[in-house]
Motif scaffolding. Structure first.
Motif, PDB file in Angstrom:
ATOM      1  N   GLU A 164     -11.924  19.919   0.567  1.00 19.51           N
ATOM      2  CA  GLU A 164     -12.732  18.861   1.179  1.00 19.51           C
ATOM      3  C   GLU A 164     -11.888  17.597   1.339  1.00 19.51           C
ATOM      4  O   GLU A 164     -11.036  17.303   0.505  1.00 19.51           O
ATOM      5  CB  GLU A 164     -13.937  18.549   0.284  1.00 19.51           C
ATOM      6  N   LYS A 165     -12.156  16.871   2.406  1.00 25.75           N
ATOM      7  CA  LYS A 165     -11.471  15.593   2.592  1.00 25.75           C
ATOM      8  C   LYS A 165     -12.145  14.548   1.718  1.00 25.75           C
ATOM      9  O   LYS A 165     -13.361  14.375   1.793  1.00 25.75           O
ATOM     10  CB  LYS A 165     -11.523  15.149   4.048  1.00 25.75           C
ATOM     11  N   VAL A 166     -11.333  13.849   0.906  1.00 22.47           N
ATOM     12  CA  VAL A 166     -11.853  12.789   0.044  1.00 22.47           C
ATOM     13  C   VAL A 166     -10.961  11.563   0.175  1.00 22.47           C
ATOM     14  O   VAL A 166      -9.773  11.664   0.490  1.00 22.47           O
ATOM     15  CB  VAL A 166     -11.921  13.244  -1.437  1.00 22.47           C
ATOM     16  N   LEU A 167     -11.541  10.411  -0.066  1.00 22.82           N
ATOM     17  CA  LEU A 167     -10.810   9.157  -0.021  1.00 22.82           C
ATOM     18  C   LEU A 167     -10.135   8.951  -1.373  1.00 22.82           C
ATOM     19  O   LEU A 167     -10.803   8.931  -2.408  1.00 22.82           O
ATOM     20  CB  LEU A 167     -11.766   7.998   0.283  1.00 22.82           C
ATOM     21  N   VAL A 168      -8.803   8.809  -1.379  1.00 26.07           N
ATOM     22  CA  VAL A 168      -8.052   8.624  -2.618  1.00 26.07           C
ATOM     23  C   VAL A 168      -7.228   7.354  -2.522  1.00 26.07           C
ATOM     24  O   VAL A 168      -6.934   6.861  -1.427  1.00 26.07           O
ATOM     25  CB  VAL A 168      -7.135   9.833  -2.926  1.00 26.07           C
ATOM     26  N   GLU A 169      -6.859   6.829  -3.669  1.00 28.70           N
ATOM     27  CA  GLU A 169      -6.028   5.638  -3.739  1.00 28.70           C
ATOM     28  C   GLU A 169      -4.613   6.041  -4.136  1.00 28.70           C
ATOM     29  O   GLU A 169      -4.416   6.716  -5.136  1.00 28.70           O
ATOM     30  CB  GLU A 169      -6.614   4.678  -4.781  1.00 28.70           C
ATOM     31  N   ARG A 170      -3.653   5.644  -3.335  1.00 29.13           N
ATOM     32  CA  ARG A 170      -2.248   5.938  -3.625  1.00 29.13           C
ATOM     33  C   ARG A 170      -1.496   4.620  -3.689  1.00 29.13           C
ATOM     34  O   ARG A 170      -1.848   3.656  -3.014  1.00 29.13           O
ATOM     35  CB  ARG A 170      -1.645   6.815  -2.542  1.00 29.13           C
ATOM     36  N   MET A 171      -0.433   4.618  -4.457  1.00 29.24           N
ATOM     37  CA  MET A 171       0.391   3.422  -4.563  1.00 29.24           C
ATOM     38  C   MET A 171       1.459   3.463  -3.466  1.00 29.24           C
ATOM     39  O   MET A 171       2.066   4.501  -3.201  1.00 29.24           O
ATOM     40  CB  MET A 171       1.048   3.336  -5.937  1.00 29.24           C
ATOM     41  N   ARG A 172       1.670   2.317  -2.834  1.00 30.28           N
ATOM     42  CA  ARG A 172       2.641   2.195  -1.753  1.00 30.28           C
ATOM     43  C   ARG A 172       3.624   1.090  -2.113  1.00 30.28           C
ATOM     44  O   ARG A 172       3.229  -0.016  -2.471  1.00 30.28           O
ATOM     45  CB  ARG A 172       1.916   1.847  -0.454  1.00 30.28           C
ATOM     46  N   LYS A 173       4.906   1.386  -2.042  1.00 33.84           N
ATOM     47  CA  LYS A 173       5.930   0.391  -2.326  1.00 33.84           C
ATOM     48  C   LYS A 173       6.023  -0.580  -1.148  1.00 33.84           C
ATOM     49  O   LYS A 173       6.032  -0.174   0.008  1.00 33.84           O
ATOM     50  CB  LYS A 173       7.280   1.065  -2.554  1.00 33.84           C
ATOM     51  N   VAL A 174       6.077  -1.868  -1.445  1.00 35.91           N
ATOM     52  CA  VAL A 174       6.177  -2.893  -0.412  1.00 35.91           C
ATOM     53  C   VAL A 174       7.653  -3.198  -0.184  1.00 35.91           C
ATOM     54  O   VAL A 174       8.390  -3.483  -1.133  1.00 35.91           O
ATOM     55  CB  VAL A 174       5.419  -4.176  -0.832  1.00 35.91           C
ATOM     56  N   ARG A 175       8.088  -3.117   1.046  1.00 39.63           N
ATOM     57  CA  ARG A 175       9.488  -3.400   1.385  1.00 39.63           C
ATOM     58  C   ARG A 175       9.718  -4.913   1.369  1.00 39.63           C
ATOM     59  O   ARG A 175       8.921  -5.682   1.901  1.00 39.63           O
ATOM     60  CB  ARG A 175       9.834  -2.872   2.762  1.00 39.63           C
ATOM     61  N   ALA A 176      10.842  -5.284   0.801  1.00 38.56           N
ATOM     62  CA  ALA A 176      11.184  -6.707   0.693  1.00 38.56           C
ATOM     63  C   ALA A 176      11.700  -7.233   2.030  1.00 38.56           C
ATOM     64  O   ALA A 176      12.346  -6.516   2.793  1.00 38.56           O
ATOM     65  CB  ALA A 176      12.242  -6.892  -0.381  1.00 38.56           C
ATOM     66  N   GLU A 214       2.435 -11.926  -0.100  1.00 37.84           N
ATOM     67  CA  GLU A 214       2.774 -10.619  -0.667  1.00 37.84           C
ATOM     68  C   GLU A 214       4.260 -10.561  -1.015  1.00 37.84           C
ATOM     69  O   GLU A 214       4.651 -10.028  -2.059  1.00 37.84           O
ATOM     70  CB  GLU A 214       2.412  -9.516   0.321  1.00 37.84           C
ATOM     71  N   GLN A 215       5.102 -11.161  -0.173  1.00 37.48           N
ATOM     72  CA  GLN A 215       6.538 -11.181  -0.436  1.00 37.48           C
ATOM     73  C   GLN A 215       6.885 -12.035  -1.654  1.00 37.48           C
ATOM     74  O   GLN A 215       7.867 -11.770  -2.345  1.00 37.48           O
ATOM     75  CB  GLN A 215       7.302 -11.679   0.789  1.00 37.48           C
ATOM     76  N   MET A 216       6.074 -13.037  -1.946  1.00 34.59           N
ATOM     77  CA  MET A 216       6.280 -13.822  -3.168  1.00 34.59           C
ATOM     78  C   MET A 216       6.117 -12.929  -4.398  1.00 34.59           C
ATOM     79  O   MET A 216       6.872 -13.039  -5.361  1.00 34.59           O
ATOM     80  CB  MET A 216       5.319 -15.006  -3.211  1.00 34.59           C
ATOM     81  N   SER A 217       5.143 -12.031  -4.351  1.00 38.59           N
ATOM     82  CA  SER A 217       4.946 -11.075  -5.443  1.00 38.59           C
ATOM     83  C   SER A 217       6.109 -10.092  -5.515  1.00 38.59           C
ATOM     84  O   SER A 217       6.534  -9.699  -6.602  1.00 38.59           O
ATOM     85  CB  SER A 217       3.639 -10.311  -5.261  1.00 38.59           C
ATOM     86  N   VAL A 218       6.637  -9.698  -4.361  1.00 28.23           N
ATOM     87  CA  VAL A 218       7.789  -8.798  -4.318  1.00 28.23           C
ATOM     88  C   VAL A 218       9.001  -9.484  -4.947  1.00 28.23           C
ATOM     89  O   VAL A 218       9.756  -8.867  -5.705  1.00 28.23           O
ATOM     90  CB  VAL A 218       8.102  -8.362  -2.865  1.00 28.23           C
ATOM     91  N   ALA A 219       9.186 -10.782  -4.658  1.00 26.32           N
ATOM     92  CA  ALA A 219      10.318 -11.529  -5.207  1.00 26.32           C
ATOM     93  C   ALA A 219      10.214 -11.644  -6.722  1.00 26.32           C
ATOM     94  O   ALA A 219      11.215 -11.491  -7.432  1.00 26.32           O
ATOM     95  CB  ALA A 219      10.391 -12.918  -4.569  1.00 26.32           C
ATOM     96  N   VAL A 220       9.023 -11.901  -7.243  1.00 29.09           N
ATOM     97  CA  VAL A 220       8.824 -11.983  -8.695  1.00 29.09           C
ATOM     98  C   VAL A 220       9.149 -10.638  -9.340  1.00 29.09           C
ATOM     99  O   VAL A 220       9.830 -10.573 -10.367  1.00 29.09           O
ATOM    100  CB  VAL A 220       7.378 -12.435  -9.028  1.00 29.09           C
ATOM    101  N   ALA A 221       8.694  -9.554  -8.724  1.00 30.94           N
ATOM    102  CA  ALA A 221       8.978  -8.220  -9.265  1.00 30.94           C
ATOM    103  C   ALA A 221      10.480  -7.934  -9.225  1.00 30.94           C
ATOM    104  O   ALA A 221      11.025  -7.348 -10.161  1.00 30.94           O
ATOM    105  CB  ALA A 221       8.209  -7.166  -8.482  1.00 30.94           C
ATOM    106  N   ALA A 222      11.161  -8.348  -8.158  1.00 28.38           N
ATOM    107  CA  ALA A 222      12.600  -8.116  -8.040  1.00 28.38           C
ATOM    108  C   ALA A 222      13.370  -8.889  -9.112  1.00 28.38           C
ATOM    109  O   ALA A 222      14.352  -8.385  -9.655  1.00 28.38           O
ATOM    110  CB  ALA A 222      13.086  -8.513  -6.648  1.00 28.38           C
TER     111      ALA A 222
END
Length: 142
Positions: free
Chosen positions: A62-74, A34-42
């Motif tokens: 109502e409670k529903v399952l949603v997809e949110r984007m999360r930033k990955v820390r380098a 995952e960090q390799m992908s972070v390095a490419v993005a950086a």
């Protein structure tokens, strides 16, 4: 007649088919990939985000399952005229010999350091560092 009497009840001890050392090693390898992908993005001047499923309330309450984007820390940062690359297990940096980070001169070299860390993890060279970190978790440093 009771409801339990209708069931076929047995006593069982669940066995784990995977070795805990192998599980920890695979978790670390996944993090490094995952960090390799972070390095490419950086290197492209972007931030790397992954989709995360969470529960949220919609307009009707109502409670529903949603997809949110999360930033990955380098695991790497710029300091002292170069870049430091740490290998983390959870939120803690692993001890890599005499220190806890690999120093490289440029951002483009971070990818090579991550490849070397991945090879070391696959070879089992970081198993002892993970084990030591697991022993010391929960203890506060003085």
């Amino acid at each position: 007649m009771s409801q339990l009497a209708k069931l076929n009840v047995k006593s069982v001890v669940r066995t784990n088919t995977r070795d805990p050392v192998q599980q920890r090693r695979q978790k670390l390898i996944t993090g490094i990939e995952e960090q390799m992908s972070v390095a490419v993005a950086a290197m492209n001047g972007e931030s790397y985000e992954v989709a995360k499923k969470t529960w949220a309330k919609n307009e009707q309450g109502e409670k529903v399952l949603v997809e949110r984007m999360r930033k990955v820390r380098a695991w790497f940062f710029e300091q002292d005229g170069g870049w430091y690359v740490q290998c983390k297990y959870g939120s803690k940096a692993l001890a890599l010999g005499k220190g806890n980070a690999v120093f490289v001169k440029a951002l483009k070299d971070v990818q090579g350091a991550l490849v070397a860390l991945k090879a070391a993890a696959e070879a089992g060279e970081l198993d002892e560092a993970i084990e030591n970190m697991m022993k010391n978790r929960g203890k506060k440093a003085a």
